[in-house]
Design a protein around this motif. Structure first.
Motif, PDB file in Angstrom:
ATOM      1  N   ALA A 175       0.825  -1.211   0.000  1.00  0.00           N
ATOM      2  CA  ALA A 175       0.000   0.000   0.000  1.00  0.00           C
ATOM      3  C   ALA A 175       0.857   1.258   0.000  1.00  0.00           C
ATOM      4  O   ALA A 175       0.573   2.217  -0.734  1.00  0.00           O
ATOM      5  N   LEU A 217      -0.063   3.383  -3.446  1.00  0.00           N
ATOM      6  CA  LEU A 217      -1.155   4.343  -3.272  1.00  0.00           C
ATOM      7  C   LEU A 217      -0.690   5.776  -3.490  1.00  0.00           C
ATOM      8  O   LEU A 217       0.484   6.106  -3.328  1.00  0.00           O
ATOM      9  N   SER A 262      -7.574   0.583   2.772  1.00  0.00           N
ATOM     10  CA  SER A 262      -6.471   0.616   1.798  1.00  0.00           C
ATOM     11  C   SER A 262      -5.240  -0.160   2.251  1.00  0.00           C
ATOM     12  O   SER A 262      -4.421  -0.555   1.429  1.00  0.00           O
TER      13      SER A 262
END
Length: 325
Positions: free
Chosen positions: A37, A41, A165
Protein backbone atom coordinates in the motif's frame (compact mmCIF):
# COMPACT_ATOMS: atom_id res chain seq x y z
CA UNK A 1 -36.67 10.79 11.17
CA UNK A 2 -36.85 7.26 12.48
CA UNK A 3 -36.92 5.98 8.89
CA UNK A 4 -33.90 8.12 7.97
CA UNK A 5 -31.93 6.86 10.99
CA UNK A 6 -32.74 3.28 10.08
CA UNK A 7 -31.62 3.88 6.49
CA UNK A 8 -28.34 5.45 7.68
CA UNK A 9 -27.75 2.51 10.00
CA UNK A 10 -28.27 0.08 7.15
CA UNK A 11 -25.89 2.08 4.94
CA UNK A 12 -23.24 2.11 7.68
CA UNK A 13 -23.62 -1.62 8.24
CA UNK A 14 -23.34 -2.22 4.48
CA UNK A 15 -20.15 -0.14 4.22
CA UNK A 16 -18.52 -1.84 7.22
CA UNK A 17 -19.41 -5.24 5.81
CA UNK A 18 -17.80 -4.32 2.49
CA UNK A 19 -14.65 -3.09 4.25
CA UNK A 20 -14.33 -6.21 6.38
CA UNK A 21 -14.85 -8.37 3.30
CA UNK A 22 -11.89 -6.66 1.60
CA UNK A 23 -9.57 -6.82 4.60
CA UNK A 24 -7.45 -9.97 5.07
CA UNK A 25 -8.12 -12.13 8.08
CA UNK A 26 -4.59 -13.34 8.94
CA UNK A 27 -1.86 -11.01 10.28
CA UNK A 28 0.84 -11.96 7.74
CA UNK A 29 -1.48 -11.00 4.87
CA UNK A 30 -1.97 -7.69 6.65
CA UNK A 31 1.81 -7.13 6.62
CA UNK A 32 1.96 -7.83 2.89
CA UNK A 33 -0.94 -5.45 2.35
CA UNK A 34 0.78 -2.70 4.37
CA UNK A 35 4.05 -3.15 2.44
CA UNK A 36 2.44 -2.78 -0.98
CA UNK A 37 0.00 0.00 0.00
CA UNK A 38 2.75 2.45 0.90
CA UNK A 39 4.37 1.97 -2.50
CA UNK A 40 1.32 1.88 -4.77
CA UNK A 41 -1.16 4.34 -3.27
CA UNK A 42 -1.45 8.06 -3.83
CA UNK A 43 -1.47 9.86 -0.50
CA UNK A 44 -0.47 13.08 1.21
CA UNK A 45 -0.47 14.11 4.81
CA UNK A 46 1.39 15.23 7.90
CA UNK A 47 3.02 12.84 10.35
CA UNK A 48 4.82 13.24 13.66
CA UNK A 49 8.00 11.33 14.50
CA UNK A 50 8.77 10.74 18.19
CA UNK A 51 12.12 9.48 19.48
CA UNK A 52 12.53 9.69 23.24
CA UNK A 53 11.58 13.25 24.23
CA UNK A 54 12.15 14.58 20.72
CA UNK A 55 9.34 15.25 18.25
CA UNK A 56 9.56 16.17 14.59
CA UNK A 57 6.76 16.99 12.15
CA UNK A 58 6.99 16.16 8.45
CA UNK A 59 4.76 16.58 5.42
CA UNK A 60 4.77 13.82 2.79
CA UNK A 61 3.28 13.41 -0.69
CA UNK A 62 3.46 10.16 -2.68
CA UNK A 63 2.18 8.93 -6.03
CA UNK A 64 2.95 6.55 -8.90
CA UNK A 65 2.58 8.20 -12.33
CA UNK A 66 1.06 6.66 -15.46
CA UNK A 67 4.46 5.32 -16.51
CA UNK A 68 4.92 3.48 -13.23
CA UNK A 69 7.51 5.86 -11.76
CA UNK A 70 7.24 6.35 -8.00
CA UNK A 71 7.48 9.94 -6.73
CA UNK A 72 7.76 11.03 -3.13
CA UNK A 73 8.59 14.32 -1.43
CA UNK A 74 9.07 14.64 2.32
CA UNK A 75 9.60 18.01 3.99
CA UNK A 76 10.65 18.34 7.64
CA UNK A 77 8.64 21.19 9.18
CA UNK A 78 10.51 21.59 12.49
CA UNK A 79 14.03 22.88 13.12
CA UNK A 80 16.49 23.22 10.25
CA UNK A 81 14.71 23.01 6.87
CA UNK A 82 15.23 19.71 5.06
CA UNK A 83 13.50 17.95 2.22
CA UNK A 84 13.93 14.46 0.81
CA UNK A 85 12.86 13.88 -2.77
CA UNK A 86 12.70 10.31 -4.05
CA UNK A 87 12.17 9.12 -7.61
CA UNK A 88 11.99 5.32 -7.61
CA UNK A 89 15.19 4.28 -5.79
CA UNK A 90 17.11 7.56 -6.19
CA UNK A 91 16.98 9.79 -3.13
CA UNK A 92 17.96 13.47 -3.01
CA UNK A 93 18.43 14.96 0.44
CA UNK A 94 18.30 18.77 0.25
CA UNK A 95 19.90 20.76 3.10
CA UNK A 96 19.34 24.46 2.29
CA UNK A 97 21.16 25.74 5.41
CA UNK A 98 24.35 24.08 4.14
CA UNK A 99 23.49 24.64 0.46
CA UNK A 100 24.06 20.92 0.00
CA UNK A 101 22.33 18.16 -1.97
CA UNK A 102 23.23 14.53 -1.24
CA UNK A 103 22.25 12.03 -3.93
CA UNK A 104 22.10 8.35 -3.03
CA UNK A 105 20.41 5.07 -3.94
CA UNK A 106 20.12 3.49 -0.50
CA UNK A 107 17.73 0.66 -1.35
CA UNK A 108 16.93 -1.66 1.56
CA UNK A 109 14.51 -0.47 4.18
CA UNK A 110 12.10 2.28 3.22
CA UNK A 111 10.86 5.24 5.19
CA UNK A 112 7.48 5.63 6.89
CA UNK A 113 4.79 4.83 5.83
CA UNK A 114 6.35 2.27 3.43
CA UNK A 115 8.57 0.76 6.14
CA UNK A 116 8.02 -2.93 5.58
CA UNK A 117 9.98 -5.24 3.26
CA UNK A 118 8.25 -6.91 0.32
CA UNK A 119 9.06 -10.42 1.59
CA UNK A 120 8.15 -11.68 5.07
CA UNK A 121 9.80 -15.11 5.09
CA UNK A 122 12.49 -14.21 7.62
CA UNK A 123 10.17 -11.86 9.53
CA UNK A 124 7.97 -14.76 10.61
CA UNK A 125 11.08 -16.68 11.74
CA UNK A 126 12.07 -13.91 14.16
CA UNK A 127 8.73 -12.45 15.29
CA UNK A 128 5.37 -13.76 16.54
CA UNK A 129 2.75 -11.90 14.50
CA UNK A 130 -0.87 -11.38 15.58
CA UNK A 131 -3.74 -8.98 15.09
CA UNK A 132 -4.68 -6.51 17.83
CA UNK A 133 -7.79 -4.49 18.47
CA UNK A 134 -9.06 -2.13 15.72
CA UNK A 135 -8.93 1.58 16.58
CA UNK A 136 -8.88 5.00 14.91
CA UNK A 137 -5.81 6.94 13.75
CA UNK A 138 -5.97 10.38 12.10
CA UNK A 139 -9.74 10.02 11.90
CA UNK A 140 -9.59 6.70 9.99
CA UNK A 141 -10.42 3.14 11.02
CA UNK A 142 -7.22 1.17 11.58
CA UNK A 143 -6.25 -2.46 12.18
CA UNK A 144 -3.44 -3.11 14.67
CA UNK A 145 -0.82 -5.75 13.77
CA UNK A 146 1.61 -6.76 16.55
CA UNK A 147 5.11 -8.19 15.98
CA UNK A 148 6.64 -9.67 19.14
CA UNK A 149 10.36 -10.60 18.97
CA UNK A 150 11.23 -14.24 19.70
CA UNK A 151 14.51 -13.26 21.45
CA UNK A 152 16.24 -10.22 22.97
CA UNK A 153 18.15 -9.25 19.80
CA UNK A 154 15.40 -7.12 18.29
CA UNK A 155 12.60 -4.77 19.32
CA UNK A 156 8.85 -5.29 19.07
CA UNK A 157 6.66 -3.40 16.60
CA UNK A 158 3.05 -2.21 16.60
CA UNK A 159 1.59 -1.29 13.22
CA UNK A 160 -1.76 0.41 12.60
CA UNK A 161 -3.02 0.14 8.99
CA UNK A 162 -5.99 1.91 7.43
CA UNK A 163 -8.67 -0.78 7.12
CA UNK A 164 -9.79 -0.14 3.55
CA UNK A 165 -6.47 0.62 1.80
CA UNK A 166 -3.85 -0.95 4.07
CA UNK A 167 -1.81 2.27 4.26
CA UNK A 168 0.32 2.40 7.40
CA UNK A 169 -1.06 5.20 9.58
CA UNK A 170 1.00 4.66 12.71
CA UNK A 171 4.08 2.62 13.64
CA UNK A 172 5.57 2.15 17.10
CA UNK A 173 8.81 0.40 18.10
CA UNK A 174 8.93 -0.84 21.70
CA UNK A 175 11.53 -2.43 23.96
CA UNK A 176 11.18 -5.52 26.16
CA UNK A 177 9.41 -3.43 28.86
CA UNK A 178 6.86 -2.13 26.37
CA UNK A 179 8.34 1.38 26.44
CA UNK A 180 8.33 3.39 23.21
CA UNK A 181 11.65 3.57 21.36
CA UNK A 182 10.23 5.55 18.47
CA UNK A 183 6.88 6.27 16.88
CA UNK A 184 5.52 7.60 13.60
CA UNK A 185 1.89 8.69 13.40
CA UNK A 186 -0.14 10.57 10.81
CA UNK A 187 -2.04 13.50 12.29
CA UNK A 188 -3.90 13.98 9.03
CA UNK A 189 -3.78 12.10 5.74
CA UNK A 190 -5.61 12.01 2.41
CA UNK A 191 -5.60 8.70 0.58
CA UNK A 192 -6.34 8.65 -3.17
CA UNK A 193 -7.26 11.52 -5.45
CA UNK A 194 -4.76 13.47 -7.52
CA UNK A 195 -1.63 15.35 -6.51
CA UNK A 196 -0.17 18.01 -8.83
CA UNK A 197 3.33 17.21 -10.12
CA UNK A 198 4.54 20.54 -8.67
CA UNK A 199 4.14 19.00 -5.23
CA UNK A 200 7.15 16.75 -5.92
CA UNK A 201 9.53 19.49 -7.10
CA UNK A 202 12.21 20.93 -4.79
CA UNK A 203 11.18 24.04 -2.92
CA UNK A 204 14.67 25.52 -2.91
CA UNK A 205 16.28 27.04 -6.01
CA UNK A 206 19.93 26.05 -6.33
CA UNK A 207 22.69 28.30 -7.64
CA UNK A 208 26.47 28.06 -8.05
CA UNK A 209 27.02 28.17 -4.29
CA UNK A 210 25.34 24.81 -3.78
CA UNK A 211 27.37 21.60 -3.54
CA UNK A 212 26.14 18.28 -4.88
CA UNK A 213 27.56 15.13 -3.26
CA UNK A 214 26.98 11.79 -4.93
CA UNK A 215 27.13 9.17 -2.19
CA UNK A 216 26.55 6.25 -4.54
CA UNK A 217 28.64 3.31 -3.48
CA UNK A 218 30.09 0.37 -5.38
CA UNK A 219 28.78 -3.11 -4.60
CA UNK A 220 31.50 -5.41 -3.28
CA UNK A 221 31.48 -9.21 -3.02
CA UNK A 222 32.12 -10.99 0.30
CA UNK A 223 35.47 -12.29 -0.90
CA UNK A 224 36.57 -8.86 -2.11
CA UNK A 225 35.58 -7.00 1.06
CA UNK A 226 38.46 -8.36 3.17
CA UNK A 227 36.18 -8.62 6.22
CA UNK A 228 33.85 -11.23 7.62
CA UNK A 229 31.44 -11.89 10.50
CA UNK A 230 33.10 -14.67 12.49
CA UNK A 231 30.19 -15.32 14.87
CA UNK A 232 26.72 -15.17 13.27
CA UNK A 233 24.07 -13.07 15.02
CA UNK A 234 20.94 -15.29 15.28
CA UNK A 235 18.23 -14.24 12.85
CA UNK A 236 20.38 -11.68 11.03
CA UNK A 237 22.03 -12.18 7.66
CA UNK A 238 24.20 -9.98 5.46
CA UNK A 239 22.20 -8.12 2.79
CA UNK A 240 24.79 -5.97 1.06
CA UNK A 241 28.38 -4.72 1.07
CA UNK A 242 29.09 -1.34 -0.50
CA UNK A 243 32.29 0.66 -0.69
CA UNK A 244 31.52 4.38 -0.27
CA UNK A 245 33.68 7.50 -0.69
CA UNK A 246 34.33 9.62 2.41
CA UNK A 247 35.17 12.75 0.51
CA UNK A 248 38.14 14.52 -0.97
CA UNK A 249 41.56 13.39 0.42
CA UNK A 250 39.94 10.71 2.56
CA UNK A 251 39.84 6.95 2.27
CA UNK A 252 36.78 4.90 1.44
CA UNK A 253 34.48 3.31 3.99
CA UNK A 254 33.11 -0.20 3.73
CA UNK A 255 29.38 -0.34 4.51
CA UNK A 256 27.88 -3.72 5.46
CA UNK A 257 24.15 -4.13 6.08
CA UNK A 258 22.69 -6.98 8.16
CA UNK A 259 18.94 -7.53 8.58
CA UNK A 260 16.49 -9.92 10.20
CA UNK A 261 13.90 -9.03 7.56
CA UNK A 262 12.60 -6.04 9.51
CA UNK A 263 15.34 -4.54 11.69
CA UNK A 264 18.61 -3.50 10.03
CA UNK A 265 22.14 -2.98 11.34
CA UNK A 266 24.73 -0.98 9.42
CA UNK A 267 28.43 -1.66 10.00
CA UNK A 268 30.94 0.91 8.74
CA UNK A 269 34.64 -0.02 8.51
CA UNK A 270 37.14 2.75 7.84
CA UNK A 271 40.94 2.92 8.15
CA UNK A 272 42.22 5.03 11.03
CA UNK A 273 44.73 7.78 10.39
CA UNK A 274 47.54 7.72 12.95
CA UNK A 275 46.58 11.08 14.44
CA UNK A 276 42.91 10.11 14.60
CA UNK A 277 43.43 6.69 16.13
CA UNK A 278 40.95 5.54 18.74
CA UNK A 279 42.26 3.26 21.45
CA UNK A 280 40.32 0.16 22.42
CA UNK A 281 36.59 -0.24 22.43
CA UNK A 282 34.36 2.79 22.85
CA UNK A 283 31.30 2.52 25.08
CA UNK A 284 27.92 1.79 23.63
CA UNK A 285 25.96 4.92 22.85
CA UNK A 286 22.37 5.79 22.05
CA UNK A 287 21.07 8.74 20.05
CA UNK A 288 17.30 8.67 20.06
CA UNK A 289 16.15 5.40 18.55
CA UNK A 290 19.58 4.71 17.02
CA UNK A 291 22.13 2.79 19.10
CA UNK A 292 25.84 2.80 18.25
CA UNK A 293 28.81 0.58 19.09
CA UNK A 294 32.43 1.28 18.09
CA UNK A 295 35.50 -0.93 18.14
CA UNK A 296 39.05 -0.65 16.82
CA UNK A 297 40.54 -3.67 15.09
CA UNK A 298 43.57 -4.03 12.81
CA UNK A 299 43.97 -0.26 12.37
CA UNK A 300 40.33 0.22 11.41
CA UNK A 301 37.37 1.74 13.21
CA UNK A 302 34.33 -0.57 13.15
CA UNK A 303 31.06 1.27 13.85
CA UNK A 304 27.80 -0.67 14.18
CA UNK A 305 24.53 1.25 14.40
CA UNK A 306 20.86 0.51 14.10
CA UNK A 307 17.42 0.57 15.71
CA UNK A 308 18.12 -2.63 17.65
CA UNK A 309 19.05 -3.42 21.27
CA UNK A 310 22.62 -2.53 22.27
CA UNK A 311 23.44 -6.19 22.98
CA UNK A 312 22.78 -7.04 19.32
CA UNK A 313 25.09 -4.27 18.13
CA UNK A 314 27.88 -5.34 20.48
CA UNK A 315 27.68 -8.99 19.44
CA UNK A 316 27.73 -8.05 15.78
CA UNK A 317 30.49 -5.45 16.15
CA UNK A 318 32.69 -7.87 18.13
CA UNK A 319 32.24 -10.53 15.45
CA UNK A 320 33.62 -8.42 12.58
CA UNK A 321 37.21 -9.40 11.77
CA UNK A 322 39.61 -8.96 8.85
CA UNK A 323 40.05 -11.97 6.61
CA UNK A 324 43.50 -13.51 7.00
CA UNK A 325 45.38 -13.48 3.70
Amino acid sequence: MRGLAAALSLCLLFVQTQVLAQAPSDPVSWLERIATAGQRLTYSGTFIYQSGKNFETSRISHMVDAGGTEHERLEVLDGSPREVIRTNSEVRCVLPDQKLVIIDQPGGQRAFPARLPASFGSVTENYRIRKGEPSRVAGLDAQLVILEPKDDLRYGHLLWAEVQSGLLLKARTIDERGEIIEQFSFSDVKIGGEIATEAFKPRYVKDDRWRIVRAHGVEVGKEESGWMLTTPLPGYSMKSIVRRPLGRDRAEVLHLVFSDGLAAISVFIEPLAAEGAVNGTEPLAASGAINTYKRVVAGHLVTALGEVPLRALQRLGDGIEPVAR
